[in-house]
Design an enzyme around this catalytic site. Structure first.
Site, PDB file in Angstrom:
ATOM      1  N   ILE A  78       0.886  -1.178   0.000  1.00  0.00           N
ATOM      2  CA  ILE A  78       0.000   0.000   0.000  1.00  0.00           C
ATOM      3  C   ILE A  78       0.916   1.218   0.000  1.00  0.00           C
ATOM      4  O   ILE A  78       1.876   1.280   0.776  1.00  0.00           O
ATOM      5  CB  ILE A  78      -1.012  -0.042   1.173  1.00  0.00           C
ATOM      6  CG1 ILE A  78      -1.889   1.196   1.226  1.00  0.00           C
ATOM      7  CG2 ILE A  78      -0.371  -0.265   2.498  1.00  0.00           C
ATOM      8  CD1 ILE A  78      -3.156   0.967   2.043  1.00  0.00           C
ATOM      9  N   GLU A 112       2.704  -7.592   6.460  1.00  0.00           N
ATOM     10  CA  GLU A 112       4.001  -7.376   7.110  1.00  0.00           C
ATOM     11  C   GLU A 112       4.312  -5.882   7.095  1.00  0.00           C
ATOM     12  O   GLU A 112       3.994  -5.205   6.123  1.00  0.00           O
ATOM     13  CB  GLU A 112       5.138  -8.094   6.359  1.00  0.00           C
ATOM     14  CG  GLU A 112       5.176  -9.583   6.545  1.00  0.00           C
ATOM     15  CD  GLU A 112       4.455 -10.313   5.427  1.00  0.00           C
ATOM     16  OE1 GLU A 112       4.113  -9.682   4.417  1.00  0.00           O
ATOM     17  OE2 GLU A 112       4.232 -11.536   5.584  1.00  0.00           O
ATOM     18  N   TYR A 124      -2.475   1.009  10.618  1.00  0.00           N
ATOM     19  CA  TYR A 124      -2.989  -0.354  10.796  1.00  0.00           C
ATOM     20  C   TYR A 124      -3.588  -0.543  12.187  1.00  0.00           C
ATOM     21  O   TYR A 124      -4.666  -1.138  12.325  1.00  0.00           O
ATOM     22  CB  TYR A 124      -1.877  -1.383  10.550  1.00  0.00           C
ATOM     23  CG  TYR A 124      -1.274  -1.297   9.163  1.00  0.00           C
ATOM     24  CD1 TYR A 124      -2.085  -1.083   8.046  1.00  0.00           C
ATOM     25  CD2 TYR A 124       0.096  -1.405   8.963  1.00  0.00           C
ATOM     26  CE1 TYR A 124      -1.533  -0.994   6.770  1.00  0.00           C
ATOM     27  CE2 TYR A 124       0.648  -1.319   7.695  1.00  0.00           C
ATOM     28  CZ  TYR A 124      -0.175  -1.109   6.606  1.00  0.00           C
ATOM     29  OH  TYR A 124       0.373  -1.011   5.356  1.00  0.00           O
TER      30      TYR A 124
HETATM   31  C1  LIG Z   1       1.683   4.314   4.941  1.00  0.00           C
HETATM   32  C2  LIG Z   1       0.994   5.222   3.923  1.00  0.00           C
HETATM   33  C3  LIG Z   1       0.390   4.336   2.815  1.00  0.00           C
HETATM   34  C4  LIG Z   1      -0.126   6.007   4.619  1.00  0.00           C
HETATM   35  O1  LIG Z   1      -0.836   6.741   3.638  1.00  0.00           O
HETATM   36  P1  LIG Z   1      -1.362   8.234   3.950  1.00  0.00           P
HETATM   37  O2  LIG Z   1      -2.277   8.612   2.844  1.00  0.00           O
HETATM   38  O3  LIG Z   1      -0.221   9.120   4.219  1.00  0.00           O
HETATM   39  O4  LIG Z   1      -2.179   7.991   5.312  1.00  0.00           O
HETATM   40  P2  LIG Z   1      -3.453   8.776   5.799  1.00  0.00           P
HETATM   41  O5  LIG Z   1      -3.345  10.235   5.494  1.00  0.00           O
HETATM   42  O6  LIG Z   1      -4.667   8.069   5.312  1.00  0.00           O
HETATM   43  O7  LIG Z   1      -3.348   8.612   7.378  1.00  0.00           O
HETATM   44  C5  LIG Z   1      -3.832   7.451   7.996  1.00  0.00           C
HETATM   45  C6  LIG Z   1      -3.206   7.322   9.367  1.00  0.00           C
HETATM   46  O8  LIG Z   1      -1.805   7.092   9.225  1.00  0.00           O
HETATM   47  C7  LIG Z   1      -1.115   7.748  10.269  1.00  0.00           C
HETATM   48  N1  LIG Z   1      -0.275   8.787   9.717  1.00  0.00           N
HETATM   49  C8  LIG Z   1      -0.309   9.335   8.467  1.00  0.00           C
HETATM   50  N2  LIG Z   1       0.673  10.224   8.313  1.00  0.00           N
HETATM   51  C9  LIG Z   1       1.339  10.261   9.485  1.00  0.00           C
HETATM   52  C10 LIG Z   1       2.475  10.965   9.950  1.00  0.00           C
HETATM   53  N3  LIG Z   1       3.145  11.833   9.176  1.00  0.00           N
HETATM   54  N4  LIG Z   1       2.895  10.723  11.206  1.00  0.00           N
HETATM   55  C11 LIG Z   1       2.265   9.862  12.010  1.00  0.00           C
HETATM   56  N5  LIG Z   1       1.182   9.146  11.622  1.00  0.00           N
HETATM   57  C12 LIG Z   1       0.725   9.355  10.388  1.00  0.00           C
HETATM   58  C13 LIG Z   1      -2.171   8.331  11.182  1.00  0.00           C
HETATM   59  O9  LIG Z   1      -2.548   7.346  12.119  1.00  0.00           O
HETATM   60  C14 LIG Z   1      -3.298   8.561  10.227  1.00  0.00           C
HETATM   61  O10 LIG Z   1      -4.541   8.602  10.857  1.00  0.00           O
HETATM   62  P3  LIG Z   1      -5.061   9.970  11.517  1.00  0.00           P
HETATM   63  O11 LIG Z   1      -4.993  10.990  10.429  1.00  0.00           O
HETATM   64  O12 LIG Z   1      -6.459   9.634  11.922  1.00  0.00           O
HETATM   65  O13 LIG Z   1      -4.137  10.248  12.647  1.00  0.00           O
HETATM   66  C15 LIG Z   1       2.002   6.245   3.291  1.00  0.00           C
HETATM   67  O14 LIG Z   1       2.642   6.932   4.336  1.00  0.00           O
HETATM   68  C16 LIG Z   1       3.057   5.632   2.382  1.00  0.00           C
HETATM   69  O15 LIG Z   1       2.852   5.477   1.178  1.00  0.00           O
HETATM   70  N6  LIG Z   1       4.227   5.272   2.952  1.00  0.00           N
HETATM   71  C17 LIG Z   1       5.324   4.676   2.173  1.00  0.00           C
HETATM   72  C18 LIG Z   1       5.006   3.252   1.779  1.00  0.00           C
HETATM   73  C19 LIG Z   1       4.723   2.391   3.005  1.00  0.00           C
HETATM   74  O16 LIG Z   1       5.411   2.454   3.999  1.00  0.00           O
HETATM   75  N7  LIG Z   1       3.676   1.549   2.887  1.00  0.00           N
HETATM   76  C20 LIG Z   1       3.281   0.641   3.944  1.00  0.00           C
HETATM   77  C21 LIG Z   1       4.090  -0.594   3.884  1.00  0.00           C
HETATM   78  S1  LIG Z   1       3.618  -1.768   5.132  1.00  0.00           S
END
Ligand SMILES: CC(C)(COP(=O)(O)OP(=O)(O)OC[C@H]1O[C@@H](n2cnc3c(N)ncnc32)[C@H](O)[C@@H]1OP(=O)(O)O)[C@@H](O)C(=O)NCCC(=O)NCCS
Length: 164
Positions: A78, A112, A124
């Site tokens: 993701i 994972e 998660y």
């Molecule tokens: C992990 C990932 C998919 C999250 O996507 P995102 O669109 O940024 O996430 P969202 O904006 O929907 O946020 C969802 C939750 O993630 C957490 N989150 C998002 N950004 C955050 C940040 N900068 N710091 C801490 N928590 C954070 C929070 O819990 C948030 O929920 P909240 O807004 O209610 O607090 C994104 O950061 C990403 O692409 N990361 C790199 C790839 C990766 O690591 N994938 C997962 C592999 S297991």
């Protein structure tokens, strides 16, 4: 990016025309990105695989994938484009994957994650995942362990829609 940004997002099944954008997104998101061939094989040769993309103004800005086997779903990847992180796209992708998995008969979801990846873990844990094990030295680029997380109560409200 406007306040109603999420309303402008489209979630749909991944198609071949998305692969250039997906490969770029992979490189921006993971130290050992999957190749184009890996995604082609997921799309065309793996009947268990389901991949969704999030599209904003005709650009692919995120995607999520999973394998569905019997009542179990395994999340493969993701990712959200760095410019668009922290705006709810990841949450929407995860919820939509949960809705689709539930509609296709799954009762639990596994994945994972790196212990160092606090942002992903926060996402998660907020959706009912809990740690169920460790895969030692799972990540080949640096030998980091993987935490195995499992969710037995999938959150299916607040999803965009099922995409499949
Ligand atoms: C992990 C990932 C998919 C999250 O996507 P995102 O669109 O940024 O996430 P969202 O904006 O929907 O946020 C969802 C939750 O993630 C957490 N989150 C998002 N950004 C955050 C940040 N900068 N710091 C801490 N928590 C954070 C929070 O819990 C948030 O929920 P909240 O807004 O209610 O607090 C994104 O950061 C990403 O692409 N990361 C790199 C790839 C990766 O690591 N994938 C997962 C592999 S297991």
């Amino acid at each position: 990016v406007t306040a109603d940004f999420l309303d402008e997002l489209t979630l749909r099944a991944m198609e071949e025309r998305d692969l250039d954008a997906i490969v770029e997104l992979e490189k921006l998101s993971f130290p050992t990105p999957w190749s184009r061939q890996s995604f082609e094989s997921e799309l065309f040769r793996n009947s268990h695989a389901r991949y969704a993309v999030a599209e904003y103004q005709r650009c692919v800005i995120g995607y999520g994938g999973m394998w569905l086997v019997c009542d179990e779903t395994h999340v493969t990847n993701i990712a959200v484009h760095p410019t668009f992180r922290g705006r709810g796209v990841g949450r929407l992708l995860l919820r939509t994957m949960m809705l689709t998995a539930t509609m296709l008969g799954a009762t639990r979801m596994l994945l994972e994650v790196r212990p160092s990846n606090r942002v992903a873990q926060k996402l998660y844990f907020a959706h009912g995942f809990r740690p169920v094990g460790v895969r030692p030295k799972y990540y080949s680029n640096d030998g980091e362990d993987a935490l195995i997380l499992q969710c037995d109560q999938m959150e299916v409200t607040g999803a965009a829609d099922s995409w499949n």
